[in-house]
Design an enzyme around this catalytic site. Structure first.
Site: not given
Ligand code: IMP
Ligand code: MG
Length: 179
Positions: A106-107
Protein backbone atom coordinates in the site's frame (compact mmCIF):
# COMPACT_ATOMS: atom_id res chain seq x y z
CA UNK A 1 -26.48 -15.73 11.75
CA UNK A 2 -23.48 -18.03 11.57
CA UNK A 3 -23.19 -18.79 7.85
CA UNK A 4 -24.86 -15.72 6.42
CA UNK A 5 -22.81 -13.93 3.75
CA UNK A 6 -21.71 -10.46 4.78
CA UNK A 7 -22.32 -7.71 2.19
CA UNK A 8 -19.11 -8.15 0.31
CA UNK A 9 -18.54 -7.86 -3.44
CA UNK A 10 -16.08 -10.35 -4.87
CA UNK A 11 -13.01 -8.82 -6.51
CA UNK A 12 -10.89 -11.96 -6.98
CA UNK A 13 -12.55 -15.33 -6.55
CA UNK A 14 -10.78 -18.38 -5.12
CA UNK A 15 -10.12 -19.93 -8.53
CA UNK A 16 -8.61 -16.74 -9.96
CA UNK A 17 -6.33 -16.41 -6.95
CA UNK A 18 -5.27 -20.07 -7.14
CA UNK A 19 -4.39 -19.79 -10.85
CA UNK A 20 -2.38 -16.63 -10.34
CA UNK A 21 -0.43 -18.21 -7.49
CA UNK A 22 0.65 -21.15 -9.69
CA UNK A 23 2.04 -18.68 -12.24
CA UNK A 24 3.75 -16.61 -9.54
CA UNK A 25 5.39 -19.73 -8.11
CA UNK A 26 6.73 -20.67 -11.53
CA UNK A 27 8.14 -17.13 -12.00
CA UNK A 28 9.79 -17.28 -8.57
CA UNK A 29 11.26 -20.73 -9.19
CA UNK A 30 12.80 -19.52 -12.44
CA UNK A 31 14.75 -16.76 -10.72
CA UNK A 32 15.31 -17.55 -7.04
CA UNK A 33 17.34 -20.34 -5.42
CA UNK A 34 15.72 -23.54 -4.22
CA UNK A 35 16.81 -22.95 -0.60
CA UNK A 36 15.10 -19.57 -0.33
CA UNK A 37 14.16 -18.23 3.11
CA UNK A 38 10.55 -17.09 2.90
CA UNK A 39 9.58 -14.52 5.52
CA UNK A 40 5.83 -14.26 5.92
CA UNK A 41 4.51 -10.92 7.17
CA UNK A 42 1.66 -11.64 9.58
CA UNK A 43 -1.12 -11.50 9.99
CA UNK A 44 -2.66 -10.59 6.64
CA UNK A 45 -0.58 -12.86 4.41
CA UNK A 46 -1.00 -16.18 6.23
CA UNK A 47 -3.50 -17.63 3.73
CA UNK A 48 -1.61 -16.36 0.69
CA UNK A 49 1.68 -17.66 2.09
CA UNK A 50 0.21 -21.11 2.80
CA UNK A 51 -0.97 -21.41 -0.81
CA UNK A 52 2.17 -19.86 -2.30
CA UNK A 53 4.47 -22.15 -0.34
CA UNK A 54 2.67 -25.25 -1.52
CA UNK A 55 2.73 -23.94 -5.10
CA UNK A 56 6.49 -23.40 -4.69
CA UNK A 57 6.83 -27.00 -3.58
CA UNK A 58 5.02 -28.15 -6.71
CA UNK A 59 7.56 -26.36 -8.88
CA UNK A 60 10.47 -27.98 -7.05
CA UNK A 61 11.51 -25.34 -4.54
CA UNK A 62 12.46 -26.29 -0.98
CA UNK A 63 12.14 -23.06 0.98
CA UNK A 64 12.47 -22.58 4.71
CA UNK A 65 9.83 -20.39 6.31
CA UNK A 66 9.73 -17.89 9.13
CA UNK A 67 7.19 -15.36 10.33
CA UNK A 68 7.32 -11.72 11.35
CA UNK A 69 4.40 -9.70 12.69
CA UNK A 70 4.28 -6.09 11.56
CA UNK A 71 1.44 -3.74 12.20
CA UNK A 72 0.58 -0.32 10.82
CA UNK A 73 -3.21 -0.30 10.61
CA UNK A 74 -4.51 -1.27 14.07
CA UNK A 75 -8.30 -1.20 13.89
CA UNK A 76 -8.41 1.53 11.24
CA UNK A 77 -8.72 1.40 7.47
CA UNK A 78 -5.88 3.85 6.88
CA UNK A 79 -2.22 3.24 7.62
CA UNK A 80 -1.09 4.91 10.84
CA UNK A 81 2.21 5.80 9.20
CA UNK A 82 4.51 3.93 11.53
CA UNK A 83 5.33 0.28 11.37
CA UNK A 84 5.50 -1.68 14.59
CA UNK A 85 7.44 -4.92 14.92
CA UNK A 86 5.35 -7.05 17.27
CA UNK A 87 6.91 -10.48 16.64
CA UNK A 88 10.32 -11.09 15.14
CA UNK A 89 11.65 -14.01 13.10
CA UNK A 90 13.86 -16.59 14.76
CA UNK A 91 16.00 -17.55 11.74
CA UNK A 92 19.40 -16.01 11.14
CA UNK A 93 19.19 -14.21 7.79
CA UNK A 94 22.92 -13.53 7.44
CA UNK A 95 24.08 -14.61 3.98
CA UNK A 96 20.63 -15.95 3.05
CA UNK A 97 18.54 -15.24 0.00
CA UNK A 98 15.30 -13.97 1.47
CA UNK A 99 11.86 -13.40 -0.01
CA UNK A 100 9.42 -11.34 2.03
CA UNK A 101 5.77 -12.25 1.46
CA UNK A 102 3.01 -9.77 2.25
CA UNK A 103 -0.66 -9.51 1.43
CA UNK A 104 -0.89 -5.91 0.20
CA UNK A 105 1.65 -3.32 -0.84
CA UNK A 106 0.00 0.00 0.00
CA UNK A 107 2.02 3.03 1.15
CA UNK A 108 5.08 0.77 0.99
CA UNK A 109 6.15 1.41 4.55
CA UNK A 110 5.66 -2.15 5.80
CA UNK A 111 7.62 -3.75 2.98
CA UNK A 112 10.34 -1.09 3.18
CA UNK A 113 10.64 -1.70 6.93
CA UNK A 114 10.93 -5.47 6.47
CA UNK A 115 13.41 -5.19 3.59
CA UNK A 116 15.61 -2.70 5.45
CA UNK A 117 15.61 -4.90 8.54
CA UNK A 118 16.71 -8.01 6.63
CA UNK A 119 19.33 -6.08 4.69
CA UNK A 120 20.70 -4.60 7.94
CA UNK A 121 20.92 -8.12 9.37
CA UNK A 122 23.13 -9.21 6.52
CA UNK A 123 20.80 -11.03 4.11
CA UNK A 124 22.64 -11.69 0.87
CA UNK A 125 19.58 -10.68 -1.18
CA UNK A 126 16.08 -9.52 -0.22
CA UNK A 127 13.28 -10.16 -2.70
CA UNK A 128 9.59 -9.52 -2.19
CA UNK A 129 6.27 -10.95 -3.25
CA UNK A 130 2.87 -9.40 -2.57
CA UNK A 131 -0.56 -10.65 -3.51
CA UNK A 132 -2.04 -7.19 -4.14
CA UNK A 133 -0.34 -3.98 -5.20
CA UNK A 134 -2.18 -0.71 -4.57
CA UNK A 135 0.23 1.05 -6.88
CA UNK A 136 -1.53 4.44 -6.61
CA UNK A 137 -1.01 4.66 -2.85
CA UNK A 138 2.75 4.52 -2.59
CA UNK A 139 4.38 6.98 -0.17
CA UNK A 140 7.74 5.23 -0.05
CA UNK A 141 9.48 4.46 -3.31
CA UNK A 142 9.44 0.67 -3.42
CA UNK A 143 8.40 -2.07 -5.85
CA UNK A 144 7.67 -5.71 -5.18
CA UNK A 145 9.55 -8.19 -7.34
CA UNK A 146 6.53 -10.46 -7.68
CA UNK A 147 2.94 -9.17 -7.68
CA UNK A 148 -0.26 -11.21 -7.76
CA UNK A 149 -2.65 -8.47 -8.90
CA UNK A 150 -2.39 -4.68 -9.16
CA UNK A 151 -5.52 -3.06 -7.67
CA UNK A 152 -7.03 0.40 -7.43
CA UNK A 153 -7.34 2.12 -4.11
CA UNK A 154 -10.20 0.42 -2.28
CA UNK A 155 -10.24 -1.40 1.02
CA UNK A 156 -10.30 -5.16 0.54
CA UNK A 157 -10.91 -8.10 2.85
CA UNK A 158 -10.82 -11.89 2.75
CA UNK A 159 -8.25 -14.56 1.97
CA UNK A 160 -6.41 -13.66 5.18
CA UNK A 161 -6.94 -9.90 4.88
CA UNK A 162 -9.00 -8.25 7.60
CA UNK A 163 -11.02 -5.22 8.51
CA UNK A 164 -10.76 -4.74 12.27
CA UNK A 165 -9.92 -8.48 12.59
CA UNK A 166 -12.97 -9.59 10.62
CA UNK A 167 -13.31 -11.43 7.29
CA UNK A 168 -9.91 -13.17 7.26
CA UNK A 169 -11.58 -16.54 6.70
CA UNK A 170 -13.36 -15.65 3.46
CA UNK A 171 -12.04 -17.82 0.60
CA UNK A 172 -12.06 -14.88 -1.86
CA UNK A 173 -10.97 -11.23 -1.88
CA UNK A 174 -13.73 -8.68 -1.82
CA UNK A 175 -14.81 -5.19 -0.84
CA UNK A 176 -17.28 -4.54 1.95
CA UNK A 177 -20.32 -2.89 0.45
CA UNK A 178 -21.19 0.41 2.07
CA UNK A 179 -24.74 0.39 3.46
P1 IMP B 1 1.70 -0.27 3.87
O1 IMP B 1 2.72 -0.28 4.93
O2 IMP B 1 0.92 1.02 3.83
O3 IMP B 1 2.21 -0.66 2.49
O4 IMP B 1 0.58 -1.29 4.31
C1 IMP B 1 0.60 -2.60 4.01
C2 IMP B 1 -0.27 -3.33 4.99
O5 IMP B 1 -1.47 -2.59 5.27
C3 IMP B 1 -0.76 -4.63 4.41
O6 IMP B 1 0.13 -5.66 4.74
C4 IMP B 1 -2.09 -4.82 5.07
O7 IMP B 1 -1.91 -5.47 6.31
C5 IMP B 1 -2.59 -3.44 5.33
N1 IMP B 1 -3.56 -3.04 4.30
C6 IMP B 1 -3.35 -2.22 3.25
N2 IMP B 1 -4.45 -2.11 2.49
C7 IMP B 1 -5.39 -2.90 3.07
C8 IMP B 1 -6.75 -3.25 2.73
O8 IMP B 1 -7.32 -2.82 1.72
N3 IMP B 1 -7.37 -4.10 3.58
C9 IMP B 1 -6.78 -4.61 4.70
N4 IMP B 1 -5.52 -4.33 5.04
C10 IMP B 1 -4.82 -3.48 4.24
MG1 MG C 1 -0.05 -6.63 6.71
Amino acid sequence: MKNEMPDIDVVFDAETIAERIETLAAEIAEKLPENLLVIVVLKGSFVFAADLLRALDRVGMRPTVDFITLSSYGLRTESSGNVELTRDISENVKGRCVMIVDDILDTGRTLAFAKDLMTARGAQAVHSCVLLDKYEKREVSIKADYVGFPIDDFFVVGYGIDMAHLFRSLPFIGVVRKK
